[in-house]
Design an enzyme around this catalytic site. Structure first.
Site, PDB file in Angstrom:
ATOM      1  N   HIS A   1      -7.306   0.929   0.428  1.00 35.17           N
ATOM      2  CA  HIS A   1      -6.325   1.235  -0.631  1.00 35.17           C
ATOM      3  C   HIS A   1      -5.958   2.731  -0.620  1.00 35.17           C
ATOM      4  O   HIS A   1      -6.168   3.448  -1.603  1.00 35.17           O
ATOM      5  CB  HIS A   1      -6.888   0.828  -2.003  1.00 35.17           C
ATOM      6  CG  HIS A   1      -5.798   0.587  -3.023  1.00 35.17           C
ATOM      7  ND1 HIS A   1      -5.803  -0.478  -3.893  1.00 35.17           N
ATOM      8  CD2 HIS A   1      -4.669   1.288  -3.317  1.00 35.17           C
ATOM      9  CE1 HIS A   1      -4.728  -0.418  -4.672  1.00 35.17           C
ATOM     10  NE2 HIS A   1      -4.028   0.650  -4.332  1.00 35.17           N
TER      11      HIS A   1
ATOM     12  N   ARG B   1      -0.494  -5.431  -3.285  1.00 37.63           N
ATOM     13  CA  ARG B   1      -1.688  -5.893  -3.992  1.00 37.63           C
ATOM     14  C   ARG B   1      -2.258  -7.075  -3.213  1.00 37.63           C
ATOM     15  O   ARG B   1      -1.504  -7.923  -2.700  1.00 37.63           O
ATOM     16  CB  ARG B   1      -1.357  -6.352  -5.418  1.00 37.63           C
ATOM     17  CG  ARG B   1      -1.041  -5.220  -6.385  1.00 37.63           C
ATOM     18  CD  ARG B   1      -2.267  -4.371  -6.731  1.00 37.63           C
ATOM     19  NE  ARG B   1      -1.938  -3.310  -7.678  1.00 37.63           N
ATOM     20  CZ  ARG B   1      -1.612  -2.062  -7.343  1.00 37.63           C
ATOM     21  NH1 ARG B   1      -1.575  -1.684  -6.079  1.00 37.63           N
ATOM     22  NH2 ARG B   1      -1.345  -1.159  -8.281  1.00 37.63           N
TER      23      ARG B   1
HETATM   24  P1  NAP Z   1       9.308  -1.046  -7.783  1.00 38.00           P
HETATM   25  O1  NAP Z   1      10.108   0.201  -7.630  1.00 38.00           O
HETATM   26  O2  NAP Z   1       9.206  -1.670  -9.125  1.00 38.00           O
HETATM   27  O3  NAP Z   1       9.895  -2.102  -6.737  1.00 38.00           O
HETATM   28  C1  NAP Z   1       9.505  -3.426  -6.746  1.00 38.00           C
HETATM   29  C2  NAP Z   1      10.453  -4.225  -5.875  1.00 38.00           C
HETATM   30  O4  NAP Z   1       9.986  -5.589  -5.849  1.00 38.00           O
HETATM   31  C3  NAP Z   1      11.873  -4.242  -6.416  1.00 38.00           C
HETATM   32  O5  NAP Z   1      12.793  -4.209  -5.362  1.00 38.00           O
HETATM   33  C4  NAP Z   1      11.925  -5.598  -7.128  1.00 38.00           C
HETATM   34  O6  NAP Z   1      13.224  -6.156  -7.218  1.00 38.00           O
HETATM   35  C5  NAP Z   1      11.067  -6.438  -6.222  1.00 38.00           C
HETATM   36  N1  NAP Z   1      10.564  -7.621  -6.933  1.00 38.00           N
HETATM   37  C6  NAP Z   1       9.786  -7.688  -8.027  1.00 38.00           C
HETATM   38  N2  NAP Z   1       9.576  -8.970  -8.401  1.00 38.00           N
HETATM   39  C7  NAP Z   1      10.265  -9.728  -7.523  1.00 38.00           C
HETATM   40  C8  NAP Z   1      10.477 -11.117  -7.393  1.00 38.00           C
HETATM   41  N3  NAP Z   1       9.931 -11.988  -8.250  1.00 38.00           N
HETATM   42  N4  NAP Z   1      11.255 -11.539  -6.391  1.00 38.00           N
HETATM   43  C9  NAP Z   1      11.829 -10.671  -5.536  1.00 38.00           C
HETATM   44  N5  NAP Z   1      11.675  -9.330  -5.594  1.00 38.00           N
HETATM   45  C10 NAP Z   1      10.903  -8.865  -6.592  1.00 38.00           C
HETATM   46  O7  NAP Z   1       7.826  -0.809  -7.292  1.00 38.00           O
HETATM   47  P2  NAP Z   1       7.304   0.293  -6.254  1.00 38.00           P
HETATM   48  O8  NAP Z   1       7.181   1.599  -6.919  1.00 38.00           O
HETATM   49  O9  NAP Z   1       8.139   0.210  -5.033  1.00 38.00           O
HETATM   50  O10 NAP Z   1       5.826  -0.256  -5.965  1.00 38.00           O
HETATM   51  C11 NAP Z   1       5.583  -1.545  -5.467  1.00 38.00           C
HETATM   52  C12 NAP Z   1       4.117  -1.888  -5.549  1.00 38.00           C
HETATM   53  O11 NAP Z   1       3.381  -1.143  -4.587  1.00 38.00           O
HETATM   54  C13 NAP Z   1       3.437  -1.494  -6.860  1.00 38.00           C
HETATM   55  O12 NAP Z   1       3.679  -2.460  -7.860  1.00 38.00           O
HETATM   56  C14 NAP Z   1       1.980  -1.434  -6.466  1.00 38.00           C
HETATM   57  O13 NAP Z   1       1.376  -2.691  -6.649  1.00 38.00           O
HETATM   58  C15 NAP Z   1       2.023  -1.127  -4.968  1.00 38.00           C
HETATM   59  N6  NAP Z   1       1.455   0.197  -4.647  1.00 38.00           N
HETATM   60  C16 NAP Z   1       0.414   0.267  -3.773  1.00 38.00           C
HETATM   61  C17 NAP Z   1      -0.090   1.490  -3.429  1.00 38.00           C
HETATM   62  C18 NAP Z   1      -1.201   1.625  -2.450  1.00 38.00           C
HETATM   63  O14 NAP Z   1      -1.711   2.720  -2.238  1.00 38.00           O
HETATM   64  N7  NAP Z   1      -1.608   0.561  -1.788  1.00 38.00           N
HETATM   65  C19 NAP Z   1       0.453   2.655  -3.977  1.00 38.00           C
HETATM   66  C20 NAP Z   1       1.491   2.548  -4.865  1.00 38.00           C
HETATM   67  C21 NAP Z   1       1.998   1.298  -5.186  1.00 38.00           C
HETATM   68  P3  NAP Z   1      14.398  -5.425  -8.017  1.00 38.00           P
HETATM   69  O15 NAP Z   1      14.772  -4.221  -7.172  1.00 38.00           O
HETATM   70  O16 NAP Z   1      15.474  -6.418  -8.071  1.00 38.00           O
HETATM   71  O17 NAP Z   1      13.845  -5.032  -9.349  1.00 38.00           O
HETATM   72  C1  GLV Z   2      -1.660   2.170  -6.411  1.00 39.68           C
HETATM   73  O1  GLV Z   2      -2.040   1.138  -5.990  1.00 39.68           O
HETATM   74  C2  GLV Z   2      -0.597   2.319  -7.343  1.00 39.68           C
HETATM   75  O2  GLV Z   2      -0.126   1.305  -7.891  1.00 39.68           O
HETATM   76  O3  GLV Z   2      -0.177   3.465  -7.578  1.00 39.68           O
END
Ligand code: NAP
Ligand code: GLV
Length: 311
Positions: free
Chosen positions: A274, A226
């Site tokens: 994005h 983000r």
């Molecule tokens: P996720 O599975 O919830 O993983 C988030 C990771 O961040 C976890 O390892 C979590 O730690 C860590 N984290 C969260 N808060 C933290 C903190 N305060 N300090 C240290 N580590 C922290 O999420 P995801 O599915 O991988 O997705 C991540 C993000 O990608 C989404 O939230 C979204 O904003 C973004 N995204 C972008 C796109 C795009 O097209 N650009 C697409 C999809 C997603 P823990 O493992 O300990 O819980």
């Molecule tokens: C895209 O940014 C998503 O969070 O899936």
């Protein structure tokens, strides 16, 4: 009693998600916001960036589902009902898509293609010093669904991989750090930094002058999470000072990125709109339908979010 689903998703793929969803849950009355009808009939909401305050008008909601991986768009709503379970997508296809993007840009930076583009523009035939992958520190902020997929995609290249998360993790070939106290140590080894953290109260602005200063001089940033995780003025300053050699940015605080934003024309910045991991209707619709059926059957909700942690 009528059971209705409120739907709001303005992406190009939104129409296909809606069609596929209607086929998956034919008995449910899907209402497209703002045609909510009687809000007391809304039991499920599948919404992306719904105007704030709208969910609070639905007193019988049983689940709120994000058609994407992120849920920051929900937690930004100060009137978000606090007693309704929230689910998000954890989709292996999205993880693969993200891993392709982050691996491409990591290799791009590692093999110094930006430097060669500058040399080519000047018709200069010059070989630039090249490290081997084992000597290149690649750090992944966030070792969740997408961060781990990126780590696994990069592992065969032999990079010195590390990752940072909130809670302790263990992953073969990845030096794992967790918690605020280890952030500086983690950043110290990140010559390429891939940001895949959720946007929460704890992570907003986490990439700033201080944290850029903890990275090796000339590090490269890939932000696919983000825009608001990054303090944009600090990023520009770090690029201009050379503390960062470049940045690949897929997400921005304001999207679409305004015409007058200096990042558009910065010579060290690569911009994509994005797209690093778009939701795919073919996988998302069945997952969203399954989440609704889980709640109806009283089963645990896949992808349930911890409201205390905001992700
Ligand atoms: P996720 O599975 O919830 O993983 C988030 C990771 O961040 C976890 O390892 C979590 O730690 C860590 N984290 C969260 N808060 C933290 C903190 N305060 N300090 C240290 N580590 C922290 O999420 P995801 O599915 O991988 O997705 C991540 C993000 O990608 C989404 O939230 C979204 O904003 C973004 N995204 C972008 C796109 C795009 O097209 N650009 C697409 C999809 C997603 P823990 O493992 O300990 O819980
Ligand atoms: C895209 O940014 C998503 O969070 O899936």
């Amino acid at each position: 009693m009528i059971m209705a689903v409120l739907f709001h998703c303005e992406w190009e793929e939104g129409e296909q998600i809606l069609q596929d969803l209607s086929a998956q849950i034919p008995d449910m009355d899907i209402r497209i916001w703002p045609d909510v009808g009687d809000p007391t009939e809304i039991e499920f909401a599948i919404v992306w960036k719904l105007p704030h305050g709208e969910l609070a008008k639905c007193p019988n909601l049983r689940a709120i589902l994000s058609p994407g991986a992120g849920v920051d768009h929900l937690f930004e709503d100060l009137d978000l009902p606090d007693d309704v379970p929230i689910g998000r997508l954890i989709d292996p296809l999205m993880a693969d898509r993200m891993a392709e993007y982050t691996a491409s840009l990591t290799l791009w930076s590692h093999r110094r293609f930006d430097d060669y583009a500058v040399l080519q523009s000047r018709k200069v035939w010059q070989q630039v010093a090249q490290k081997d992958a084992k000597d290149r520190g690649v750090g992944i902020l966030g070792l969740g669904a997408l961060g781990l997929a990126s780590a696994r995609c990069l592992r065969p290249f032999g990079f010195a991989l590390s990752g940072w998360s909130r809670t302790a993790k263990s992953e073969p070939g990845v030096t794992c750090y967790h918690g605020d106290d280890t952030l500086a140590q983690f950043l110290g080894g990140a010559e390429v930094l891939i940001c895949l953290l959720p946007l929460t109260s704890a992570t907003r602005g986490i990439l700033n002058a201080a944290t850029f200063g903890q990275m090796p001089a000339g590090a490269y940033l890939i932000n696919c999470a983000r825009g608001a995780l990054v303090v944009e003025d600090d990023l520009l300053a770090a690029l201009d000072s050379g503390q960062l050699s470049g940045a690949a940015l897929d997400v921005f605080d304001i999207e679409p990125l305004p015409d007058d934003n200096p990042l558009w024309t910065h010579p060290k910045v690569r911009i994509t709109p994005h797209v690093s991991s778009l939701t795919a209707a073919e996988t998302a619709a069945p997952m969203l339908a399954a989440q609704i059926l889980q709640v109806q059957r009283g089963e645990p909700l896949d992808g349930r979010v911890d409201p205390g942690a905001e992700y």
